[in-house]
Design an enzyme around this catalytic site. Structure first.
Site, PDB file in Angstrom:
ATOM      1  N   TYR A 106      -0.950   9.141 -14.226  1.00 30.43           N
ATOM      2  CA  TYR A 106      -1.648   8.118 -13.759  1.00 30.43           C
ATOM      3  C   TYR A 106      -2.499   7.607 -14.963  1.00 30.43           C
ATOM      4  CZ  TYR A 106      -0.676   3.707 -10.660  1.00 30.43           C
ATOM      5  OH  TYR A 106      -0.349   2.670 -10.149  1.00 30.43           O
ATOM      6  N   ARG A 158       3.166  -7.736 -14.289  1.00 32.86           N
ATOM      7  CA  ARG A 158       1.523  -7.596 -13.949  1.00 32.86           C
ATOM      8  C   ARG A 158       0.936  -5.730 -14.339  1.00 32.86           C
ATOM      9  NH1 ARG A 158      -2.822  -6.199 -12.327  1.00 32.86           N
ATOM     10  NH2 ARG A 158      -1.893  -5.622 -10.225  1.00 32.86           N
ATOM     11  N   LYS A 176       3.264   6.826  -9.846  1.00 28.77           N
ATOM     12  CA  LYS A 176       2.764   6.418  -8.393  1.00 28.77           C
ATOM     13  C   LYS A 176       3.208   7.299  -7.376  1.00 28.77           C
ATOM     14  CE  LYS A 176       0.181   2.761  -6.780  1.00 28.77           C
ATOM     15  NZ  LYS A 176      -0.947   2.485  -7.464  1.00 28.77           N
ATOM     16  N   GLU A 247       4.196  -3.304  -6.293  1.00 24.20           N
ATOM     17  CA  GLU A 247       3.851  -3.098  -6.898  1.00 24.20           C
ATOM     18  C   GLU A 247       3.599  -3.376  -8.479  1.00 24.20           C
ATOM     19  OE1 GLU A 247       0.567   0.162  -8.253  1.00 24.20           O
ATOM     20  OE2 GLU A 247       2.034   0.063  -6.218  1.00 24.20           O
ATOM     21  N   ASP A 248       2.802  -4.143  -8.994  1.00 23.72           N
ATOM     22  CA  ASP A 248       2.524  -4.481  -9.824  1.00 23.72           C
ATOM     23  C   ASP A 248       3.300  -5.871 -10.104  1.00 23.72           C
ATOM     24  OD1 ASP A 248       0.156  -2.844 -10.505  1.00 23.72           O
ATOM     25  OD2 ASP A 248       1.463  -1.634 -12.650  1.00 23.72           O
ATOM     26  N   ASP A 270       0.617  -2.409  -3.000  1.00 29.88           N
ATOM     27  CA  ASP A 270      -0.682  -1.426  -2.987  1.00 29.88           C
ATOM     28  C   ASP A 270      -1.856  -2.438  -4.124  1.00 29.88           C
ATOM     29  OD1 ASP A 270      -1.829   0.992  -2.775  1.00 29.88           O
ATOM     30  OD2 ASP A 270      -1.705   1.266  -4.808  1.00 29.88           O
ATOM     31  N   ASP A 271      -1.740  -3.044  -4.962  1.00 30.29           N
ATOM     32  CA  ASP A 271      -2.096  -3.888  -4.943  1.00 30.29           C
ATOM     33  C   ASP A 271      -3.207  -4.871  -4.187  1.00 30.29           C
ATOM     34  OD1 ASP A 271      -1.160  -3.200  -7.967  1.00 30.29           O
ATOM     35  OD2 ASP A 271       0.435  -3.990  -7.506  1.00 30.29           O
ATOM     36  N   ASN A 410      -8.906  -1.050 -14.410  1.00 30.24           N
ATOM     37  CA  ASN A 410      -8.040  -0.128 -15.138  1.00 30.24           C
ATOM     38  C   ASN A 410      -6.987  -0.650 -16.685  1.00 30.24           C
ATOM     39  OD1 ASN A 410      -5.561   0.255 -13.884  1.00 30.24           O
ATOM     40  ND2 ASN A 410      -7.231   0.981 -12.066  1.00 30.24           N
ATOM     41  N   ASN A 454      -9.888   5.109  -6.629  1.00 30.04           N
ATOM     42  CA  ASN A 454      -8.492   5.155  -7.236  1.00 30.04           C
ATOM     43  C   ASN A 454      -7.732   5.129  -5.422  1.00 30.04           C
ATOM     44  OD1 ASN A 454      -6.060   6.246  -7.619  1.00 30.04           O
ATOM     45  ND2 ASN A 454      -7.634   6.465  -9.977  1.00 30.04           N
TER      46      ASN A 454
END
Length: 549
Positions: A106, A158, A176, A247-248, A270-271, A410, A454
């Site tokens: 990850y 993203r 993930k 996610e993203d 999660d972001d 990150n 994290n």
């Protein structure tokens, strides 16, 4: 002896595999660890070398090979290949060496892997659902051979701090879900990674001969929303009760999709929410050192996107729990973006920024904002590498005896500052958390052990708790419970060495406790569909996959 069967009872019906078919099934393959009797029974004679290796010997061989590779991308490729061959062995390696392996499978290595995904792609893992599949998504999902309980889905717009990587973003849901299995024991058979390939606006990818996704500009507007809705509806029908993690996604999609679905089905982002919980837990830990209450802090964010506002929203809720009004709590959280301090009256503010647009004169740069607002904590989530300059860090040290400095972006190239910089320019007084891994820092005779803020401390346990309880929703109260639980698990020894989070090898213990706290909320609020066991923790632990033959 019987042939091996799937490890969970809800697999789609299929004949037990034998011979080469068995060796090519990563969920059931044990490779050279198949015993003599199993080789006879399962038609494996002749396909394997004579010596039978134990799992421990296999793990040692994997690590020997892995550590001989020249760089982390090569290690990522090797581990991905192992994942495709032998899931149990892959997860045994990860679980027993989480400090070493997590940064490879990850962040930060997964970012580079996504950038080069077209070159390193080997075998399909998960499902690619493209805009060309509109009207047929239910049919596509019926091809998935297992009964998913957890889906991680991205549209690739993203990816980390790297931007639009389109279909190459598949590395994120795969990584993930690997952490869900390794860190919280969600069985890999119950995990489904998905990329919604709606195209990409990254012209470099569109020109790349090895790009694996749709070669068109991104779907947008109503067509995009209808496509996502078709996926969500089809996923819920194919896998009843499935938990979906967004996610993203880019800001303009992330907030809208979360608010659209969160009150009706079990979804989370999660972001926004996982990042918020891990940051809040870090603040609770920092205050054990610096003293004071959360409701007394002044927080300044570098960034004003989904991570920043998600963290700020959860901090506001936590401050309100300590007695502040909502307005008072909001006033203690400030955002900065590429145009400076987010203030009222500024043109073009998007909806998610308006809540934190305060009455104040415009301030054009972050350092001026620090000197003017005098924050006790700065939280970097803008993916602007080096933005916490020596001047920024020195200013925080001048204002605060124990400045709180969270550089959470990150991969490492996007980190606001390094651990060494945070400690050096605050004379070792910073209470530091990072989004990328850093080695211990030795300064003036003292050793600091920084730990990543994290999301893997949070989302695996949240997912496990929601799945185990059969929760109908995933709520902010669950993330608050997760943050408090994570902070509680930080030991005095951790705090003494500057660590605001538990050691990573404790991650399965951490995830179990977080799952218990999340499930308790589900039962308390009437959201659980599974009967409540007499011993919830024992039940949670019984649900956790342990990768053994």
């Amino acid at each position: 002896m019987t042939a091996p069967v799937r490890a969970t009872p809800n697999s789609k019906t299929m004949d037990p595999p034998r011979g080469l078919t068995l060796l090519r099934d990563p969920l059931l393959n044990k490779g050279t660890a198949f015993t003599e009797a199993e080789r006879d029974e399962l038609g494996l004679r002749g396909f394997l070398p004579a010596h039978v290796l134990s799992m421990e010997e296999q793990v040692a061989r994997v690590l020997t090979n892995l550590r001989s590779l020249p760089n982390d991308l090569e290690k990522y490729i090797a581990l991905n290949s192992l994942h495709d061959r032998n899931e149990a062995l892959f997860f045994r390696v990860v679980c027993d060496n989480i400090d070493e392996i997590q940064p490879i499978i990850y962040t930060p290595t997964v970012g580079l892997a996504c950038q080069r995904f077209g070159l390193i792609f080997q075998r399909p893992r998960g499902m690619f659902i493209s805009a060309n599949d509109r009207g047929h998504i239910a049919e596509l999902l019926s091809n998935w051979p297992y009964q998913a309980k957890l889906i991680v889905v991205t549209d690739g717009e993203r990816i980390l701090g790297l931007g639009d990587l389109g279909a190459h973003g598949m590395g994120i849901p795969v990584g993930k879900l690997s952490l869900y299995s390794a860190c919280a024991g969600i069985h890999p058979e119950n995990c489904l990674p998905v990329v919604l390939d709606v195209g990409t606006n990254n012209q470099d990818l569109l020109n790349d001969r090895y790009y694996i996704g749709l070669r068109q500009k991104r779907l947008s507007g109503q067509a995009y929303d209808d496509f996502v809705d078709e996926f969500v509806t089809a996923a819920r029908a194919a896998f009843p009760g499935v938990l979906i993690q967004f996610e993203d996604f880019a800001n303009h999609s992330a907030f809208r999709l979360l608010h659209k679905y969160r009150d009706d089905i079990p979804v989370f982002n999660d972001d926004i929410q996982g990042t918020a919980a891990v940051a809040l837990a870090g603040l609770f830990s920092a205050l054990r050192v610096g003293g004071g209450k959360l409701s007394e802090q002044q927080i300044l964010f570098l960034g004003a996107g989904e991570a920043a506002t998600g963290i700020a929203d959860l901090i506001v809720s936590a401050m309100m729990a300590e007695g502040l009004s909502e307005a008072e709590a909001i006033k203690r959280n400030w955002l900065t973006d590429s145009r400076g301090l987010v203030v009222k009256g500024r043109a073009g503010l998007t909806e998610h920024k308006l809540r934190y647009a305060h009455d104040h004169a415009p301030l054009d740069d972050f350092l001026t904002a620090i000197r003017t607002l005098r924050p006790t904590a700065i939280i970097g989530v803008a993916a602007v590498g080096g933005a916490f300059t020596p001047e920024v860090l020195k200013a925080m040290g001048e204002i605060n005896d124990r400045p709180i400095v969270f550089a959470l972006s990150n991969p490492t190239s996007k980190a606001e500052c390094s651990a060494e910089e945070a400690y050096r320019y605050t004379e070792g007084r910073a209470l530091f958390a990072c989004g990328s891994p850093y080695d211990p820092v030795h300064l003036d005779g003292k050793t600091f052990v920084p730990r990543q803020g994290n999301n893997s401390y949070i989302f695996p346990g949240v997912g496990l708790g929601a799945v185990a309880s059969g929760s109908k929703l995933v709520t902010d109260e669950m993330f608050m419970a997760a943050a408090h639980t994570l902070a509680y698990l930080v030991t005095p020894e951790d705090i003494e060495q500057g660590s605001l989070y538990p050691s990573l090898p404790r991650i399965r213990e951490v995830s179990a406790h977080i799952a218990e706290a999340v499930a308790e909320v589900a039962y308390k609020r009437g959201l659980a569909t599974a009967p409540k066991p007499n011993d919830l923790m024992a039940f949670i632990e019984s649900q956790m996959y342990n990768p053994l033959y």
